[in-house]
Each structure stands twice: as C-alpha cells, then as structure tokens.
Design a protein around this motif. Structure first.
Motif, PDB file in Angstrom:
ATOM      1  N   THR A 412       0.813  -1.210   0.000  1.00  0.00           N
ATOM      2  CA  THR A 412       0.000   0.000   0.000  1.00  0.00           C
ATOM      3  C   THR A 412       0.852   1.268   0.000  1.00  0.00           C
ATOM      4  OG1 THR A 412      -1.305  -1.353   1.481  1.00  0.00           O
ATOM      5  CG2 THR A 412      -2.151   0.830   1.007  1.00  0.00           C
ATOM      6  N   GLY A 413       1.929   1.222   0.765  1.00  0.00           N
ATOM      7  CA  GLY A 413       2.808   2.388   0.846  1.00  0.00           C
ATOM      8  C   GLY A 413       3.405   2.722  -0.518  1.00  0.00           C
ATOM      9  N   ASP A 414       3.924   1.682  -1.195  1.00  0.00           N
ATOM     10  CA  ASP A 414       4.506   1.882  -2.525  1.00  0.00           C
ATOM     11  C   ASP A 414       3.469   2.423  -3.493  1.00  0.00           C
ATOM     12  OD1 ASP A 414       6.923   1.016  -1.691  1.00  0.00           O
ATOM     13  OD2 ASP A 414       6.704  -1.047  -2.443  1.00  0.00           O
ATOM     14  N   LEU A 415       2.276   1.861  -3.411  1.00  0.00           N
ATOM     15  CA  LEU A 415       1.236   2.253  -4.349  1.00  0.00           C
ATOM     16  C   LEU A 415       0.914   3.741  -4.176  1.00  0.00           C
ATOM     17  CD1 LEU A 415      -0.677   1.422  -6.567  1.00  0.00           C
ATOM     18  CD2 LEU A 415      -2.335   0.697  -4.856  1.00  0.00           C
ATOM     19  N   LYS A 416       0.819   4.166  -2.923  1.00  0.00           N
ATOM     20  CA  LYS A 416       0.533   5.574  -2.624  1.00  0.00           C
ATOM     21  C   LYS A 416       1.613   6.470  -3.239  1.00  0.00           C
ATOM     22  CE  LYS A 416      -1.861   8.424   0.373  1.00  0.00           C
ATOM     23  NZ  LYS A 416      -1.444   9.171   1.560  1.00  0.00           N
ATOM     24  N   LYS A 417       2.864   6.027  -3.084  1.00  0.00           N
ATOM     25  CA  LYS A 417       3.999   6.788  -3.602  1.00  0.00           C
ATOM     26  C   LYS A 417       3.924   6.886  -5.136  1.00  0.00           C
ATOM     27  CE  LYS A 417       8.425   8.386  -3.224  1.00  0.00           C
ATOM     28  NZ  LYS A 417       8.582   8.718  -4.620  1.00  0.00           N
ATOM     29  N   CYS A 419       1.333   6.792  -6.959  1.00  0.00           N
ATOM     30  CA  CYS A 419       0.211   7.670  -7.319  1.00  0.00           C
ATOM     31  C   CYS A 419       0.606   9.144  -7.126  1.00  0.00           C
ATOM     32  CB  CYS A 419      -1.023   7.340  -6.486  1.00  0.00           C
ATOM     33  SG  CYS A 419      -1.735   5.738  -6.906  1.00  0.00           S
ATOM     34  N   GLU A 420       1.268   9.429  -6.020  1.00  0.00           N
ATOM     35  CA  GLU A 420       1.706  10.808  -5.768  1.00  0.00           C
ATOM     36  C   GLU A 420       2.664  11.266  -6.868  1.00  0.00           C
ATOM     37  OE1 GLU A 420       1.299  10.620  -0.884  1.00  0.00           O
ATOM     38  OE2 GLU A 420       3.270  10.333  -1.829  1.00  0.00           O
ATOM     39  N   ASP A 421       3.592  10.381  -7.218  1.00  0.00           N
ATOM     40  CA  ASP A 421       4.532  10.722  -8.285  1.00  0.00           C
ATOM     41  C   ASP A 421       3.789  11.014  -9.588  1.00  0.00           C
ATOM     42  OD1 ASP A 421       6.502  10.314  -6.487  1.00  0.00           O
ATOM     43  OD2 ASP A 421       7.205   8.388  -7.315  1.00  0.00           O
ATOM     44  N   ALA A 422       2.797  10.186  -9.878  1.00  0.00           N
ATOM     45  CA  ALA A 422       2.051  10.348 -11.130  1.00  0.00           C
ATOM     46  C   ALA A 422       1.327  11.689 -11.147  1.00  0.00           C
ATOM     47  CB  ALA A 422       1.054   9.209 -11.301  1.00  0.00           C
ATOM     48  N   VAL A 423       0.738  12.062 -10.035  1.00  0.00           N
ATOM     49  CA  VAL A 423       0.014  13.334  -9.950  1.00  0.00           C
ATOM     50  C   VAL A 423       0.991  14.499 -10.119  1.00  0.00           C
ATOM     51  CG1 VAL A 423      -1.264  14.859  -8.372  1.00  0.00           C
ATOM     52  CG2 VAL A 423      -1.917  12.452  -8.608  1.00  0.00           C
ATOM     53  N   ALA A 424       2.151  14.390  -9.451  1.00  0.00           N
ATOM     54  CA  ALA A 424       3.145  15.464  -9.517  1.00  0.00           C
ATOM     55  C   ALA A 424       3.699  15.617 -10.932  1.00  0.00           C
ATOM     56  CB  ALA A 424       4.271  15.176  -8.535  1.00  0.00           C
ATOM     57  N   ALA A 425       3.867  14.495 -11.637  1.00  0.00           N
ATOM     58  CA  ALA A 425       4.518  14.536 -12.941  1.00  0.00           C
ATOM     59  C   ALA A 425       3.570  14.911 -14.076  1.00  0.00           C
ATOM     60  CB  ALA A 425       5.165  13.180 -13.221  1.00  0.00           C
ATOM     61  N   ASN A 426       2.260  14.914 -13.817  1.00  0.00           N
ATOM     62  CA  ASN A 426       1.304  15.142 -14.916  1.00  0.00           C
ATOM     63  C   ASN A 426       0.293  16.239 -14.588  1.00  0.00           C
ATOM     64  OD1 ASN A 426       1.934  12.724 -16.810  1.00  0.00           O
ATOM     65  ND2 ASN A 426       1.722  11.793 -14.786  1.00  0.00           N
ATOM     66  N   PRO A 427       0.776  17.460 -14.390  1.00  0.00           N
ATOM     67  CA  PRO A 427      -0.142  18.528 -13.993  1.00  0.00           C
ATOM     68  C   PRO A 427      -1.269  18.744 -15.018  1.00  0.00           C
ATOM     69  CG  PRO A 427       2.006  19.416 -14.610  1.00  0.00           C
ATOM     70  CD  PRO A 427       2.164  17.944 -14.514  1.00  0.00           C
ATOM     71  N   ALA A 461      -5.463   1.786  -7.319  1.00  0.00           N
ATOM     72  CA  ALA A 461      -4.692   2.941  -7.784  1.00  0.00           C
ATOM     73  C   ALA A 461      -5.640   4.066  -8.197  1.00  0.00           C
ATOM     74  CB  ALA A 461      -3.795   2.543  -8.949  1.00  0.00           C
ATOM     75  N   GLU A 462      -6.709   3.701  -8.903  1.00  0.00           N
ATOM     76  CA  GLU A 462      -7.681   4.698  -9.363  1.00  0.00           C
ATOM     77  C   GLU A 462      -8.296   5.411  -8.159  1.00  0.00           C
ATOM     78  OE1 GLU A 462      -9.694   3.053 -13.006  1.00  0.00           O
ATOM     79  OE2 GLU A 462     -11.388   4.097 -12.073  1.00  0.00           O
ATOM     80  N   ARG A 463      -8.619   4.624  -7.143  1.00  0.00           N
ATOM     81  CA  ARG A 463      -9.230   5.196  -5.943  1.00  0.00           C
ATOM     82  C   ARG A 463      -8.288   6.217  -5.290  1.00  0.00           C
ATOM     83  NH1 ARG A 463      -9.261   4.932  -0.906  1.00  0.00           N
ATOM     84  NH2 ARG A 463      -7.565   3.422  -0.770  1.00  0.00           N
ATOM     85  N   ILE A 464      -7.012   5.825  -5.165  1.00  0.00           N
ATOM     86  CA  ILE A 464      -6.038   6.718  -4.528  1.00  0.00           C
ATOM     87  C   ILE A 464      -5.836   7.983  -5.359  1.00  0.00           C
ATOM     88  CG2 ILE A 464      -3.634   6.939  -3.761  1.00  0.00           C
ATOM     89  CD1 ILE A 464      -3.644   3.934  -3.195  1.00  0.00           C
ATOM     90  N   LEU A 465      -5.754   7.799  -6.693  1.00  0.00           N
ATOM     91  CA  LEU A 465      -5.542   8.956  -7.581  1.00  0.00           C
ATOM     92  C   LEU A 465      -6.673   9.975  -7.421  1.00  0.00           C
ATOM     93  CD1 LEU A 465      -4.307   7.184 -10.844  1.00  0.00           C
ATOM     94  CD2 LEU A 465      -3.013   8.856  -9.494  1.00  0.00           C
ATOM     95  N   ILE A 466      -7.902   9.488  -7.452  1.00  0.00           N
ATOM     96  CA  ILE A 466      -9.050  10.400  -7.334  1.00  0.00           C
ATOM     97  C   ILE A 466      -9.002  11.136  -5.995  1.00  0.00           C
ATOM     98  CG2 ILE A 466     -11.573  10.491  -7.146  1.00  0.00           C
ATOM     99  CD1 ILE A 466     -11.657   8.178  -9.183  1.00  0.00           C
ATOM    100  N   GLU A 467      -8.637  10.388  -4.957  1.00  0.00           N
ATOM    101  CA  GLU A 467      -8.527  10.989  -3.638  1.00  0.00           C
ATOM    102  C   GLU A 467      -7.499  12.119  -3.629  1.00  0.00           C
ATOM    103  OE1 GLU A 467      -8.698   8.055  -0.234  1.00  0.00           O
ATOM    104  OE2 GLU A 467      -6.804   9.084   0.216  1.00  0.00           O
ATOM    105  N   LEU A 468      -6.341  11.810  -4.232  1.00  0.00           N
ATOM    106  CA  LEU A 468      -5.252  12.818  -4.254  1.00  0.00           C
ATOM    107  C   LEU A 468      -5.668  14.068  -5.032  1.00  0.00           C
ATOM    108  CD1 LEU A 468      -2.139  10.521  -4.937  1.00  0.00           C
ATOM    109  CD2 LEU A 468      -2.625  11.811  -2.841  1.00  0.00           C
ATOM    110  N   ILE A 469      -6.285  13.848  -6.188  1.00  0.00           N
ATOM    111  CA  ILE A 469      -6.653  14.969  -7.047  1.00  0.00           C
ATOM    112  C   ILE A 469      -7.717  15.854  -6.362  1.00  0.00           C
ATOM    113  CG2 ILE A 469      -7.641  15.667  -9.249  1.00  0.00           C
ATOM    114  CD1 ILE A 469      -6.569  13.051 -10.421  1.00  0.00           C
TER     115      ILE A 469
END
Ligand code: ADP
Ligand code: ZN
Ligand code: MG
Length: 472
Positions: A412-417, A419-427, A461-469
């Motif tokens: 879970t920790g890796d997955l979160k990381k 996702c965060e990287d993906a959000v940061a890299a794709n504004p 992953a989709e769930r975490i991404l939506i949460e982050l965004i």
C-alpha cells in the motif's frame, strides 16, 4: 397469395478413414490422378469388395451424433447408372436397409429437423475438363461417404443454414470428417418446393446440386423459392427436375429431367454380406463419443457461468474446447481463461481455419499456472496479460518472465507513492480531470502502472488517484 417454402436436404459427407470403403487404397485428397487406385476401386470385373470396418464405426458415430437409431442389420445395394466417373456402372450404396434412421437436429427457433436416414456408400471418380478434353481421375472412387437425408422439414433458408452449420460442427467434433464444402468433403443437394401458406400438401419439387458454400446454398434456395412462386402465379406448373446453381448470376438452370434418371434398379450387392451391429457395439461407440458441441456449450454456461457468446466461440472446434477445459481446470474463474483465449490467443490466429485448428505455442497447463497466480493474488490482471503475450511469443512458461518482486505484489505504501509521483509529474492531466475530463485519469493510471511494472491493483490505484486529485 402467400407461399411457404418446403425444403429437404441430402448431404454427402466424406468420411476421414485412412483407406477406402472396399479396398486398402489411400483416401488422401490431392494425389497425382489415378495413383490411389486398384482393381477393386476401379471396378475390374471379378474383383471382390471387402467392407472397411472403420466406415461402419464412423457412420454409427455420425448417427449417434444426430440422434439416429442404429440398425442391427443393414445391407449394401447396387445403384445402377452409367457415367464415366463410375466404371462399374453401379455405385455400391444402401437402399432399403440403411445403417442409421429416424434421427433429428433441433434448431434454435425450437423447430426439429427430422433425419430420415443415414446410409453408407462409395464416392465416384472425378471428371476433369481441360482444354476441350475430359479426363477422369479415379482417386476419389471408393472413398467412403455417408448420405444424410432429412425429411422436408425446412421452412426457410436460414433454417437450412443453421442445420448445415450444426451438422458440420458435429461431424468435425466427433472427428469423422473435415466437412470442407470447397474441397467437396461435404456436398449438399437441396430439394425445394412451395405451397400456399396453410396448405398441408407438398408441391412438386426441384433439386439443386453443386453448391460449394453455405452462402451460395441460401442464395440458391431464396432464388428458387421466388422463381417457383412466379411460375405458379403466372398459371404455370413446376416440373420436377434437377437444377444447377449459377454462381455468376445467382440463378438456377436445368441439368436434367428426373423422369429418365430415376430408375436405378437397386438390388442387393451379391458380393457383400449383411452388416450386423449389436447393441453392445453401439453402446461402446456411444461411450467413446466425445461430448458434443451443444452439450459443451450448455455446460460452459451453467457450470462455468460463461456468457453465451463466449461459450459459442470456445466450442467452435474440439481443439479450442479441449484447450479451454484443460486451462480452466481448477482455476477460480474460468471467465479469465475464456478472455485470454478469445482475446489474446485468437488475435494471433490468421483466420477462422487457424482458429479452428488452434495451434498454440504454449500448452494449456502454462495458461492455467498463470491464471492460478492471479487467483492467489500474486499478480494482477494487467501483469497477467503482458506475461501471457511474452509466453505466447516464446512458448515459455510464466516463471520465465516473473521475478520474485513481480510475484510479491505492490504494498500500500509503494502504491501511494507511485500515485503521488504520477500526480506530480502530470499537472495537465490533473487539470483536465478537474475540468471534468474523466478520461484524463487513464493517463495518470498509465504512469502508475508503468512505474509499478504492471503490478499495481488498477482499481485501488484509481481510488487513490481520485482521492489525491480532489484533495489537492
Ligand atoms: P428421391 O427418392 O427421389 O431421392 P426422397 O423421398 O428420398 O426422394 O427425398 C429426397 C429429398 O427431397 C429428401 O431430403 C426429402 O426431404 C426432400 N423432399 C421430398 N419431397 C419434397 C418436397 N415436396 N419439397 C421439398 N423437398 C422434398
Ligand atoms: Zn482401391
Ligand atoms: Mg433419395
């Protein structure tokens, strides 16, 4: 007035025995002309035919697959006619005591097509017309055939199509024939008449020969149906005759009148003894018969919970069905195996013929082992798919492509990381998604999958991404 179509079929199917029906010549298709011949099959006077037991066995299999009764006693008769492809001037066939009778094939609209009989007989030679000359090739003479005769039970060309397809599939499944219409190992003669809708009486029929595909067959039936109605509506009468179908313009034309061709003076072939088949022998053949495609289809739906469309695809040939059954034996969800076959494996096959043969570079057990990894949560669907492609490319098992870390999943920790990287890299994608373009999420998910080398759980992953965004 409205007219109803009435049609009955006589289908010749070449049996795929290694040797001919009354001698030991090869039945192989396509040899040099007149090389698969001997005095028996070329019909020299004084030679004696000897019935090939395999022919009887195959014909019984065909009879059982079409719900026929098998006769305990049947016999061979001579059907006399004179034609250059038949040097004996008679064909050895069965007349009034056929091997199989009273069968049926059921159609999807609930109607039953009754099979009057299935008899065994020998094929004739082949005339080859070339440069103004006619040559004769006796290689095909004596190749075993069964003739499957239906009652006049068809009411539309669609019903004929379905019957022929079902018959073809069943014969191929049980392995008695390859049923290739183009090569002539399956040949249908169609009898057609029309009658006023509601009438019980049959009209006079015509018979169309020489059609080498199901499509031509249905076209010929539709054409002939309309032609007969035209004749009747204009006060004419239908003459009983044999017609040929002209592929070029889609019409039928006369080949010969039935009257003068009809007297075959059948009589028992004095060179051949009766064929005795015991009930025990029939039961032994029935037990050895593979499960028929329709039964399989029903089972895939009820037992494996497959959609009908999948079940249909997986029962298109015995090779496909056997691969599917072996690969899904013991897996939690056979639908995953079905998807692999219908998606990834079929996609690699050039055409329907190749699909039917279903020559796969990996054994079914490799696919099963891969799917078991999914079942046990060791890998995710996307990794399963990419690994399967590598396996199919190389013919190697999954273990060749999956490392320890692949099989450990993503915590879970890796997955979160990731996702965060993906959000940061794709504004841009993030902005798009916020502006209501839901598709933009796919780009983000793609980069998570890439970073995790396909190991991530896409839904999570989709769930975490939506949460982050939505937080940011
Ligand atoms: P024959 O002895 O002339 O070959 P059969 O009685 O064996 O005639 O029938 C040959 C085929 O023609 C069978 O498939 C049968 O169902 C079909 N048939 C017979 N009568 C008709 C009809 N009136 N209309 C359409 N098909 C028919
Ligand atoms: Zn021979
Ligand atoms: Mg007949």
């Amino acid at each position: 007035m409205k007219y109803e179509l009435v049609s009955g079929l006589e289908t010749h199917v070449e049996l795929s025995t290694k040797t001919k029906i009354f001698c030991s010549c090869s039945t192989e298709f396509g040899g040099e002309p007149n090389t698969h011949c001997c005095p028996v099959c070329v019909g020299f006077p004084g030679t004696l035919p000897k019935l090939n037991q395999k022919v009887v066995e195959y014909a019984i299999m065909a009879g059982l697959a079409t719900n026929c009764e098998i006769s305990n006693i049947s016999k061979m008769d001579r059907k006399n006619y004179c034609y250059p492809d038949l040097p004996k001037a008679y064909q050895i066939s069965q007349f009034d005591m056929p091997l199989c009778k009273n069968g049926h094939i059921d159609l999807s609209n609930g109607r039953r097509i009754r099979i009057n009989r299935i008899h065994i007989e020998e094929d004739a030679g082949k005339l080859v017309h070339q440069g103004g000359n006619t040559y004769v090739d006796y290689n095909r003479g004596g190749v075993p055939l069964i003739e499957i005769v239906t009652e006049p039970d068809f009411r539309s060309s669609d019903e004929v199509r379905e019957y022929v397809e079902k018959l073809q599939l069943a014969m191929k499944f049980i392995g008695v024939s390859d049923c290739k219409m183009q090569e002539g190992s399956m040949r249908c003669d169609v009898n057609i008449s029309v009658r006023p809708m509601g009438s019980e009486e049959y009209g006079t029929r015509t018979e169309i020969k020489n059609m080498n595909s199901i499509t031509f067959m249905t076209k010929a039936i539709d054409y002939e149906y309309t032609r007969q109605i035209d004749v009747l509506e204009n006060g004419g009468r239908i003459t009983q005759e044999t017609l040929r179908y002209n592929e070029s313009d889609g019409t039928t034309s006369s080949m010969r009148n039935k009257e003068d061709a009809d007297d075959y003076r059948y009589f028992r072939d004095p060179d051949l003894v009766n064929i005795h088949v015991t009930d025990e022998e029939v039961e032994a053949i029935r037990r050895a018969l593979p499960e028929l495609p329709e039964v399989k289809r029903e089972r895939y739906i009820s037992q494996f919970g497959l959609p009908e469309a999948d079940a249909l695809q997986l029962t298109k040939s015995r090779a496909i069905a056997e691969f599917f059954e072996a690969a899904s034996d013991g897996v939690a969800n056979p639908k995953t195996v079905a998807n692999c076959i219908i998606g990834q494996i079929f996609r690699r096959m050039e055409n329907d013929d190749a699909k039917e043969k279903f020559e796969v570079s990996i054994p079914a057990s490799y696919l099963k082992d891969l799917v078991l990894l999914l079942d046990s949560g060791k890998i995710r669907m996307n990794l399963l798919k990419s690994t399967l492609d590598k396996m199919l490319d190389s013919g190697k098992p999954a273990t060749e492509f999956l490392s320890e870390s692949d099989l450990s999943g993503v915590d879970t920790g890796d997955l979160k990381k990731f996702c965060e990287d993906a959000v940061a890299a794709n504004p841009n994608a993030v902005a798009d998604y916020r502006a209501g373009k839901e598709k933009a999420l796919k780009a983000l998910l793609g980069s998570v999958m890439k970073a995790s080398r396909g190991r991530a759980d896409a839904l999570e992953a989709e769930r975490i991404l939506i949460e982050l965004i939505s937080k940011g």
